[in-house]
Structure formats: structure tokens, C-alpha cells
Scaffold this motif. Structure first.
Motif, mmCIF file in Angstrom:
data_model
loop_
_atom_site.group_PDB
_atom_site.id
_atom_site.type_symbol
_atom_site.label_atom_id
_atom_site.label_comp_id
_atom_site.label_asym_id
_atom_site.label_seq_id
_atom_site.Cartn_x
_atom_site.Cartn_y
_atom_site.Cartn_z
ATOM 1 N N LYS A 127 0.835 -1.207 0.000
ATOM 2 C CA LYS A 127 0.000 0.000 0.000
ATOM 3 C C LYS A 127 0.869 1.257 0.000
ATOM 4 O O LYS A 127 0.544 2.252 -0.658
ATOM 5 N N GLY A 128 1.974 1.197 0.742
ATOM 6 C CA GLY A 128 2.892 2.331 0.765
ATOM 7 C C GLY A 128 3.472 2.610 -0.615
ATOM 8 O O GLY A 128 3.555 3.765 -1.050
ATOM 9 N N ILE A 129 3.873 1.551 -1.323
ATOM 10 C CA ILE A 129 4.436 1.726 -2.668
ATOM 11 C C ILE A 129 3.396 2.289 -3.620
ATOM 12 O O ILE A 129 3.698 3.144 -4.462
ATOM 13 N N GLN A 130 2.153 1.819 -3.505
ATOM 14 C CA GLN A 130 1.094 2.352 -4.367
ATOM 15 C C GLN A 130 0.923 3.855 -4.145
ATOM 16 O O GLN A 130 0.793 4.639 -5.103
ATOM 17 N N THR A 131 0.929 4.265 -2.879
ATOM 18 C CA THR A 131 0.779 5.689 -2.570
ATOM 19 C C THR A 131 1.982 6.488 -3.046
ATOM 20 O O THR A 131 1.842 7.586 -3.615
ATOM 21 N N ILE A 132 3.184 5.940 -2.844
ATOM 22 C CA ILE A 132 4.403 6.628 -3.294
ATOM 23 C C ILE A 132 4.399 6.758 -4.814
ATOM 24 O O ILE A 132 4.795 7.804 -5.361
ATOM 25 N N THR A 133 3.929 5.724 -5.507
ATOM 26 C CA THR A 133 3.841 5.793 -6.971
ATOM 27 C C THR A 133 2.922 6.932 -7.402
ATOM 28 O O THR A 133 3.237 7.695 -8.329
ATOM 29 N N ASP A 134 1.784 7.065 -6.717
ATOM 30 C CA ASP A 134 0.860 8.169 -7.035
ATOM 31 C C ASP A 134 1.535 9.522 -6.810
ATOM 32 O O ASP A 134 1.362 10.458 -7.611
ATOM 33 N N LEU A 135 2.313 9.632 -5.732
ATOM 34 C CA LEU A 135 2.984 10.898 -5.434
ATOM 35 C C LEU A 135 4.075 11.205 -6.462
ATOM 36 O O LEU A 135 4.256 12.365 -6.861
ATOM 37 N N VAL A 136 4.808 10.175 -6.890
ATOM 38 C CA VAL A 136 5.845 10.382 -7.911
ATOM 39 C C VAL A 136 5.202 10.808 -9.230
ATOM 40 O O VAL A 136 5.716 11.684 -9.936
ATOM 41 N N GLU A 137 4.062 10.211 -9.566
ATOM 42 C CA GLU A 137 3.356 10.616 -10.788
ATOM 43 C C GLU A 137 2.873 12.061 -10.682
ATOM 44 O O GLU A 137 2.900 12.811 -11.668
ATOM 45 N N THR A 138 2.458 12.464 -9.484
ATOM 46 C CA THR A 138 2.064 13.859 -9.275
ATOM 47 C C THR A 138 3.264 14.785 -9.422
ATOM 48 O O THR A 138 3.166 15.873 -10.009
ATOM 49 N N ALA A 139 4.419 14.364 -8.892
ATOM 50 C CA ALA A 139 5.643 15.163 -9.029
ATOM 51 C C ALA A 139 6.025 15.300 -10.507
ATOM 52 O O ALA A 139 6.473 16.364 -10.955
ATOM 53 N N LYS A 140 5.831 14.231 -11.265
ATOM 54 C CA LYS A 140 6.122 14.297 -12.705
ATOM 55 C C LYS A 140 5.177 15.283 -13.391
ATOM 56 O O LYS A 140 5.583 16.032 -14.295
ATOM 57 N N ASN A 154 10.962 9.220 -14.247
ATOM 58 C CA ASN A 154 10.604 8.031 -15.034
ATOM 59 C C ASN A 154 11.346 6.800 -14.526
ATOM 60 O O ASN A 154 10.779 5.709 -14.426
ATOM 61 N N THR A 155 12.621 6.990 -14.200
ATOM 62 C CA THR A 155 13.399 5.873 -13.644
ATOM 63 C C THR A 155 12.841 5.442 -12.290
ATOM 64 O O THR A 155 12.730 4.239 -11.997
ATOM 65 N N ALA A 156 12.478 6.420 -11.462
ATOM 66 C CA ALA A 156 11.912 6.108 -10.142
ATOM 67 C C ALA A 156 10.594 5.347 -10.284
ATOM 68 O O ALA A 156 10.339 4.381 -9.554
ATOM 69 N N LEU A 157 9.754 5.759 -11.232
ATOM 70 C CA LEU A 157 8.485 5.060 -11.460
ATOM 71 C C LEU A 157 8.734 3.625 -11.900
ATOM 72 O O LEU A 157 8.043 2.697 -11.452
ATOM 73 N N SER A 158 9.719 3.439 -12.785
ATOM 74 C CA SER A 158 10.049 2.081 -13.234
ATOM 75 C C SER A 158 10.501 1.216 -12.064
ATOM 76 O O SER A 158 10.087 0.056 -11.923
ATOM 77 N N ASN A 159 11.355 1.783 -11.194
ATOM 78 C CA ASN A 159 11.831 1.029 -10.027
ATOM 79 C C ASN A 159 10.697 0.715 -9.063
ATOM 80 O O ASN A 159 10.647 -0.376 -8.472
ATOM 81 N N LEU A 160 9.787 1.671 -8.878
ATOM 82 C CA LEU A 160 8.649 1.444 -7.983
ATOM 83 C C LEU A 160 7.764 0.316 -8.496
ATOM 84 O O LEU A 160 7.314 -0.543 -7.729
#
Length: 498
Positions: free
Chosen positions: A79-92, A417-423
């Protein structure tokens, strides 16, 4: 006390009743406990075999509880990774928004919002723990799940560290520079002098010879002098006595910070200057021999002072405010009634920029959060010491934001983009681990059931069979009681002889 002698028939019936009672007690115990083997005395082989099976089932039950807790730990991390992914997409999305504007201030604002999102990512990572174990918090948080009783079958899940987004082994997303502004100021000062050029009887026009004037003689050479310098110095070109009025006007306009306007109808020559200024006909001392041509420049003392009455501003000038990316914030056209207050308000109209006028010194102070330029199409704008300031008034920020240029933003987008791929890869790995633990959990539940069922086959009583046995023993007991009664009656017939 002497022994009592029982007949053989009575004794046999008593033994039968006792045996039946013992058997009934055993059957009733089986029915009460549900077990046909209650102790090693009942059946040593079955008892100890069943005990071993139950012990293993108990050990697996304890492991099953641990598996359940491991599942919850993995789910919390997922769940934490899902939320972090959403935040990284918002940062993008913020980075892409910054790419769509050239305004340095807007980009600076987006960089601040970007840093806020990175802080939220770190907070989510820190909050993704379950019972003190956090798979998103790095060292010391690896999770080991044991699947069998001798710990030869287990799964170890390595923790990742997202609590610091800048870690190269994690998201590799560093905070952006938010930029630090700076300030500048420039003088708002000036003065004017109006002279009517006549030949004594009528006014001159622009094509008239200067020598026709009643204050200028033929052969006279006029110098444009900086009155504030000591000693006075010539600040511009000279005009000979054989020149026309227009030549004088052109000569005055060639001096930085000085503007001349001549009215052919009235013969009025108006001279504006940012500095103390006069025209001299004495080449040796540069003194103010022609005192009527002197301009006394002073600081503009009020916000209602007119800008057009200085050498830096003229009616029709256009002031333009731009940032370091040449993004135009706005423009102001100077009119006859444009005041210092109008200029101050113009600068204050824009985000990240502020202006304040100091009436004591006649300085306009400008503070900007980004690089800034205030320029004019008038080359004399903001001149100082009769030197033109071609670049206008500039503010050089102490530091730019991390989104200042397109290249800066594109580098950040690449990292995102790299961070999203790693997530997504990490989420997939956690998903696989989660499925593995769930599968082993289901398997362990089945194995526990199998072990308990096997133990039950060895020790559980058949209630139907034992019920039938009890019914048979009850019948046998009744028959034995009847038989005992008959045997006793046979003994009692002896009494009839007496």
C-alpha cells in the motif's frame, strides 16, 4: 469377621455384572471424550503416533500465525508503494507543468511544490510499518517468513529504503533548489529648464540659426557640462555658433540622461536631465556662463511626481518587465501623467516581485524572487552619471530554482521516469512475495488439517459404534441382574426346608 460364602452361580453373576460395569465405564469415557485412545495405556502405538502428529500440527499452527503477520507486513509495504507511486506521478505532472511555462516565478513555485511532494513520499515510507517492521525503511527491516517446523523452508524479503528520496539505492530523487531572490534599486531624480529662444522681437524655430538668439553669439562654441563633477567636465558633444536650433536639440539629446524638446510654435526649449547640468561657452573653465541653460536635478520626493519630467522617461516610452527566461511579465507605457506611484504599482502587480519608493532618497527599491529586468525603449532609461544604462535595471537572483531551465526540468523528468520504473518493479516483487506467502499459508492450513485428521484416525472414537456398545452393555447388565436374581432365588429355596 468370618468370610461370607456365595454360591457359584451367584458369584459368576456378580463377576459378570462387575465386568459389564467396567466395560460400560470405558465406553462412556470414550463417548464423553470422543477419543478411543485417551492415554498410552489404551494403545501405546496409536497414542504416541497421534501425539507426534498433533505436535507437528501445533507447530505449524504457530507458524501459520506468523505467516498471517508477514502477509500484513507485506500488504502495508505494498500500500505504501502504491501511494508513493501516485505521489511520484504527481511530481512528474508538476515537472511537466513547469515545462509548459517560461515564467521563472511559476517554475520556482512548481519546484517548491515538487519538494513538498518528495517530503510526503518520505513520510509515507516511514508510515508503512506493521508491528515495528517496515519493508520501505531499509536496513534492519528485512522480513523472514518460516514455512516449516524445522525452519528449513523460509522466505526472506529484503527491505528497500524510500525514507530518504535522495538515496541512489532508492528513488534517487533529490530536493530541488527553490531559488533565492535578490534586490536592486535605482534613482528617480531629475529636473527641467524651459528657455524661450528669441531674436529679441520674435521666437526662433528649429531651423533658425543659434546665432540669431539674443543669448548666443556668432562663433560661440557651446559645451554640455556635468555640473556636479568637480571640476566640471564636458559630458557630451559640442555645438558651434553656426549651428541651428535643431543642432542644439540634437546635441542635447546625444547626452545620456538628458532630453531636449523644442516647440516651434512657442520657441520654447525644454531641457530635462537626471543630473545637475548646464551649457557653457567657456571651454577653459566649463563654468555656467549661460546660466539660463542650467538644470538643477533633484530626487523625486513624492509618489505623485511625474516621471516624464526627468531625463530617463519620456512620453511614449514603453517599460518592459521580464524575467531571466526572457518571459515578459508586463509593460507600462509612459504618459504625461504617469507618476512614481504608477511605476511602483506596475512592478508590484506581479507575483514574486515587489517595489517600494523611498521618498527621502528618491530611490525605487525592487525585490524579486527570480532574475528580473526592467528595461525601456528609451536608451537614457536609468542612466547614471551621464552614462547610459543599456541593460536597464536588473535583479540577479542569488540562486535559481531547480526548474529554471528546460534542461533542468528534463533531467528531473528522466529521474522521475526511472523512479516510477523502479517502484513498479518493486511493487511486482512484493506482489510475488505476497502470493508466495498466501500460497504457503493455504498449504500449511491443509497440512495441519491432514495431520489432525491422521491423529484423529488413530485416537478418535466412533460414536455410533460406541453408542451401540453402550446399549449392548446396558442390555447385558440387565440380563446379568436378572440372572443374579434367579441365582439368589435358587439359594432361597433351601429356606423352605426349615
Amino acid at each position: 469377621m468370618q468370610d461370607i460364602t456365595l454360591s457359584a452361580a451367584v458369584r459368576q453373576n456378580l463377576l459378570t455384572l462387575q465386568s459389564t460395569a467396567d466395560m460400560m465405564s470405558g465406553v462412556q469415557n470414550k463417548l464423553a471424550t470422543g477419543l478411543k485412545v485417551n492415554s498410552a495405556l489404551d494403545n501405546p502405538n496409536s497414542f504416541f503416533t497421534a501425539s507426534g502428529l498433533n505436535s507437528r500440527a501445533s507447530d505449524l499452527s504457530n507458524l501459520l500465525d506468523d505467516m498471517g503477520q508477514s502477509l500484513q507486513t507485506i500488504k502495508a509495504a505494498d500500500k505504501g508503494i502504491q501511494t508513493i507511486t501516485d505521489l511520484v506521478e504527481t511530481a512528474k505532472a508538476k515537472a511537466n507543468q513547469a515545462l509548459q511555462t517560461q515564467s521563472q516565478y511559476e517554475r520556482k513555485t512548481f519546484s517548491e511544490q515538487y519538494n513538498d511532494l518528495l517530503e510526503q513520499i518520505e513520510d509515507v515510507a516511514k508510515d508503512s510499518s506493521y508491528k515495528g517492521k517496515n519493508l520501505l525503511a531499509g536496513d534492519g527491516n528485512d522480513l523472514t517468513t518460516i514455512f516449516n517446523e524445522d525452519a528449513t523452508s523460509k522466505l526472506t524479503i529484503e527491505a528497500v529504503d524510500y525514507t530518504d528520496t535522495a538515496l541512489s539505492t532508492g528513488l534517487n530523487l533529490s530536493d530541488l533548489a527553490e531559488g533565492q531572490g535578490s534586490a536592486t534599486s535605482f534613482d528617480l531624480q531629475g529636473g527641467k529648464q524651459t528657455i524661450t529662444l528669441t531674436d529679441g522681437t520674435s521666437t526662433l524655430n528649429s531651423s533658425s540659426a543659434l546665432s540669431d538668439s539674443n543669448v548666443i553669439t556668432a562663433g560661440m562654441t557651446l559645451e554640455f557640462v556635468d555640473a556636479a563633477a568637480s571640476p566640471n567636465v564636458v559630458v557630451g558633444s559640442t555645438v558651434t555658433g553656426g549651428a541651428t536650433v535643431q543642432d542644439l536639440v540634437d546635441g542635447l539629446n546625444s547626452v545620456a540622461g538628458v532630453r531636449a524638446e523644442f516647440d516651434d510654435t512657442s520657441g520654447e526649449l525644454t531641457i530635462y536631465s537626471d543630473e545637475d547640468f548646464h551649457i557653457s561657452d567657456d571651454a577653459s573653465t566649463h563654468s555656467a556662463a549661460l546660466s539660463t541653460f542650467a538644470v538643477d536635478a533633484t530626487a523625486l520626493a513624492t509618489t505623485s511626481a511625474l516621471l516624464a519630467e526627468t531625463g530617463s522617461f519620456a512620453v511614449g516610452d514603453t517599460l518592459t518587465l521580464t524575467d531571466g527566461n526572457d518571459f515578459e511579465l508586463g509593460s507600462l507605457e509612459i504618459e504625461a501623467d504617469t507618476t512614481v506611484d504608477d511605476l511602483e504599482s506596475f512592478v508590484n502587480d506581479f507575483n514574486g516581485v515587489s517595489a517600494s519608493f523611498d521618498s527621502g532618497s528618491g530611490r525605487l527599491n525592487i525585490t524579486s524572487e527570480t532574475d528580473l529586468s526592467l528595461t525601456s525603449d528609451n536608451t537614457d532609461f536609468a542612466s547614471s552619471g551621464f552614462t547610459a544604462n543599456t541593460s536597464g535595471v536588473t535583479v540577479s537572483a542569488l540562486s535559481d530554482s531547480g526548474f529554471a531551465t528546460d534542461n533542468d526540468i528534463n533531467r528531473v523528468v528522466d529521474r522521475l521516469n526511472t523512479a516510477l520504473s523502479n517502484l513498479r518493479s518493486q511493487a511486482s516483487e512484493f506482489g510475488t512475495n505476497l502470493s508466495t506467502v498466501e500460497i504457503r499459508q493455504d498449504y500449511t492450513k491443509t497440512m495441519i488439517n491432514t495431520l489432525q485428521e491422521g491423529a484423529g484416525l488413530l485416537t478418535l472414537a466412533d460414536t455410533n459404534e460406541e453408542g451401540a456398545n453402550l446399549l449392548a452393555l446396558q442390555t447385558r447388565q440387565q440380563l446379568a441382574s436378572t440372572s443374579l436374581s434367579f441365582a439368589s432365588q435358587a439359594d432361597q429355596t433351601v429356606l423352605s426346608l426349615f
